[in-house]
Design an enzyme around this catalytic site. Structure first.
Site, PDB file in Angstrom:
ATOM      1  N   GLU A 117      -5.224  -8.660   1.098  1.00  0.00           N
ATOM      2  CA  GLU A 117      -6.079  -8.459   2.697  1.00  0.00           C
ATOM      3  C   GLU A 117      -7.694  -7.968   1.849  1.00  0.00           C
ATOM      4  O   GLU A 117      -7.932  -7.676   1.172  1.00  0.00           O
ATOM      5  CB  GLU A 117      -5.237  -6.704   2.894  1.00  0.00           C
ATOM      6  CG  GLU A 117      -3.959  -6.774   3.669  1.00  0.00           C
ATOM      7  CD  GLU A 117      -3.595  -5.833   4.187  1.00  0.00           C
ATOM      8  OE1 GLU A 117      -4.218  -4.822   4.094  1.00  0.00           O
ATOM      9  OE2 GLU A 117      -1.961  -5.703   4.169  1.00  0.00           O
ATOM     10  N   GLU A 161       0.817  -0.786   0.380  1.00  0.00           N
ATOM     11  CA  GLU A 161       0.420  -0.149   0.102  1.00  0.00           C
ATOM     12  C   GLU A 161       1.018   1.208   0.078  1.00  0.00           C
ATOM     13  O   GLU A 161       0.819   2.406   1.519  1.00  0.00           O
ATOM     14  CB  GLU A 161      -1.078  -0.044   0.999  1.00  0.00           C
ATOM     15  CG  GLU A 161      -1.580  -1.047   1.290  1.00  0.00           C
ATOM     16  CD  GLU A 161      -2.869  -0.805   2.360  1.00  0.00           C
ATOM     17  OE1 GLU A 161      -2.692  -0.559   2.973  1.00  0.00           O
ATOM     18  OE2 GLU A 161      -4.122  -1.603   1.970  1.00  0.00           O
TER      19      GLU A 161
HETATM   20  C1  FCB Z   1      -4.266  -1.790   5.249  1.00  0.00           C
HETATM   21  C2  FCB Z   1      -2.807  -2.838   6.094  1.00  0.00           C
HETATM   22  C3  FCB Z   1      -3.505  -3.570   7.600  1.00  0.00           C
HETATM   23  C4  FCB Z   1      -4.424  -3.663   8.308  1.00  0.00           C
HETATM   24  C5  FCB Z   1      -5.440  -3.464   7.905  1.00  0.00           C
HETATM   25  C6  FCB Z   1      -6.734  -2.937   8.400  1.00  0.00           C
HETATM   26  O1  FCB Z   1      -4.852  -1.355   4.841  1.00  0.00           O
HETATM   27  O2  FCB Z   1      -2.562  -2.762   4.750  1.00  0.00           O
HETATM   28  O3  FCB Z   1      -1.347  -3.119   7.525  1.00  0.00           O
HETATM   29  O4  FCB Z   1      -4.066  -2.122   9.444  1.00  0.00           O
HETATM   30  O5  FCB Z   1      -5.502  -1.869   6.996  1.00  0.00           O
END
Ligand code: FCB
Length: 449
Positions: free
Chosen positions: A356, A174
């Site tokens: 994620e 990110e």
């Molecule tokens: C993302 C991050 C991860 C975690 C999630 C909830 O943006 O990459 O580390 O904090 O959100």
């Protein structure tokens, strides 16, 4: 319950060989912040600065994974996960950000990778999940072009040390969050509010990605894959006005195309460059040849999806869906379908992995020792179903990693927000799989819902 789909009765079968997993990151779980030669990172500094993190919490101990890695891997195995995405702490391997490599740090990750393979779990490694070595920050961090070269050196060290055992590598996690939270809002390390610097940071991170890809290749087999991990937000007009439609295009540029286009198409989106030029000298930092480096071929695109964005004609954002405990999250499973199919449409058939997706819940352990996180089960079920539809419509998605394997240090929210499939009692460091973990095991076993 007749007429009501139970979590396992939706009749959705995933393709054979689809891989289910979970994700974590180093600073959020490892602890051992000063153990075995680890150097400080910007997150150690930020978290120890009064007022930055809720309750003054930090990652010194976190989930103590540095010491409990072996039993944590047993748990991964027991739950049936087939892929585990974790990150390597740059300051554990190269404590000063450049210069000597810390053998003990490398050894830790070697044990982890070997331990996963012994348990038949595929490692997916992220090289950078926001823990810039403090010494590099002291000389400008991502504002300094040299940091991109230091990152590539560190990436080469890891490719050489672990390349034989890790089939999937992710460069940066990110980069947009570093730009926005780290340099626009100041809510993440290094805690700046400087829009001029923010987009210079965007470019240098993208350059770091490309340089790392190039630096790693000579150490990796031709089958080994590398890619970036991008948090993508489908953007929708908040209403039907022409203004909202137009504002949404630019918003999408900042959220998605600013990262996807240079990596996958070899150019920056012109509308974003023009807009950024109003307040940031970003363009002056784009040197001849940078875009060729940034667009070095990658084989994998890691997608992180949490929520959509609705944009008004004035370029403001509004909410249209229920929110979660995370103030920034609206729950909209269809956004997963939209972002996956949009990538295929605009960027072609590159292999995709979801690295994620998840939900924070007010998890409490009941008197019977269980954690009944039914909200998380419903959230995952709906996002899995939307993903299934995208696959059915031809999206080249091969795996799904739930955020997160276990409760952890959620950045500026400290330990209050729980995102794990596994509950962590921080006082005893005891791990307890939540109801969602048991449910997820069933999904993995059936390869379907
Ligand atoms: C993302 C991050 C991860 C975690 C999630 C909830 O943006 O990459 O580390 O904090 O959100």
């Amino acid at each position: 319950m007749p007429g009501h789909p139970s979590p396992t009765s939706m009749g959705l079968q995933f393709p054979e060989g689809f891989i289910w997993g979970a994700a974590t990151s180093a600073y959020q779980i490892e602890g051992a912040a000063a153990t075995d030669g680890r150097g400080p990172s910007v997150w150690d500094t930020f978290a120890k600065t009064p007022g930055r993190v809720r309750n003054g919490e930090h990652g010194d101990v976190a989930a103590d994974h540095y010491h409990r890695w072996s039993t944590d891997l047993d748990l991964i195995k027991e739950l049936g996960l087939r892929s585990y995405r974790f990150s390597i702490a740059w300051p554990r391997v190269v404590p000063g950000g450049s210069g000597p490599v810390n053998r003990k740090g490398l050894d830790f990750y070697r044990r982890l990778v070997d331990g996963l393979r012994e348990r038949d779990v595929t490692p997916m490694v992220t090289l950078y999940h926001w823990d810039t070595p403090q010494e590099l920050q002291d000389i400008g961090g991502w504002e300094n072009r040299d940091t991109a070269y230091r990152f590539a050196e560190y990436a080469a060290v890891l490719a050489e040390a672990l390349g034989d055992a890790v089939p999937n590598w992710l460069t940066l996690n990110e980069p947009k969050t570093v730009v926005q939270n780290g340099y626009l809002y100041g809510s993440h390390a290094p805690g700046k509010r400087d829009e001029a610097a923010a987009y210079v940071v965007a470019h240098h991170q993208l350059l770091a990605h490309g340089l790392a890809v190039q630096a790693m290749r000579p150490h990796l087999s031709p089958q080994t894959r590398i890619g970036p991990a991008l948090n993508l937000h489908p953007c929708y007009p908040a209403d039907e006005s022409a203004e909202a439609q137009q504002a949404t295009v630019l918003y999408d540029g900042y959220e998605n195309r600013l990262y996807l286009d240079p990596i996958l198409k070899g150019h920056y989106p012109q509308d974003v460059l023009d807009d950024v030029a109003r307040f940031s000298p970003m363009q002056k930092h784009i040197k001849d040849g940078d875009l060729e480096v940034i667009s070095s071929p990658v084989e994998l695109l890691a997608v992180q999806y949490y929520c959509p964005i609705y944009v008004t004609g004035a370029g403001e954002t509004v909410r249209k869906h229920p929110t979660s405990e995370a103030f920034w999250q609206q729950i909209y499973p269809e956004g997963m379908y939209d972002i996956l199919t949009r990538i295929k449409k605009d960027y072609g058939d590159i292999a995709l992995t979801i690295t994620e997706n998840g939900l924070p819940c007010p998890d409490v352990m009941g008197p019977d020792g269980t954690v009944q996180d039914t909200g998380r089960i419903a959230f995952l079920r709906d996002h899995f179903a939307a993903t299934h539809r995208a696959i059915t419509d031809g999206v080249n998605l091969e795996s799904y990693h739930v955020w997160s394997l276990m409760d952890n240090f959620e950045w500026q929210e400290g330990y209050d927000e729980r995102w794990g499939l596994v509950y962590v009692d921080y006082a005893s460091q005891q791990r307890t799989p939540k109801a969602s973990a048991r449910w997820y095991s069933g999904v993995i076993r059936d390869n379907g819902l």
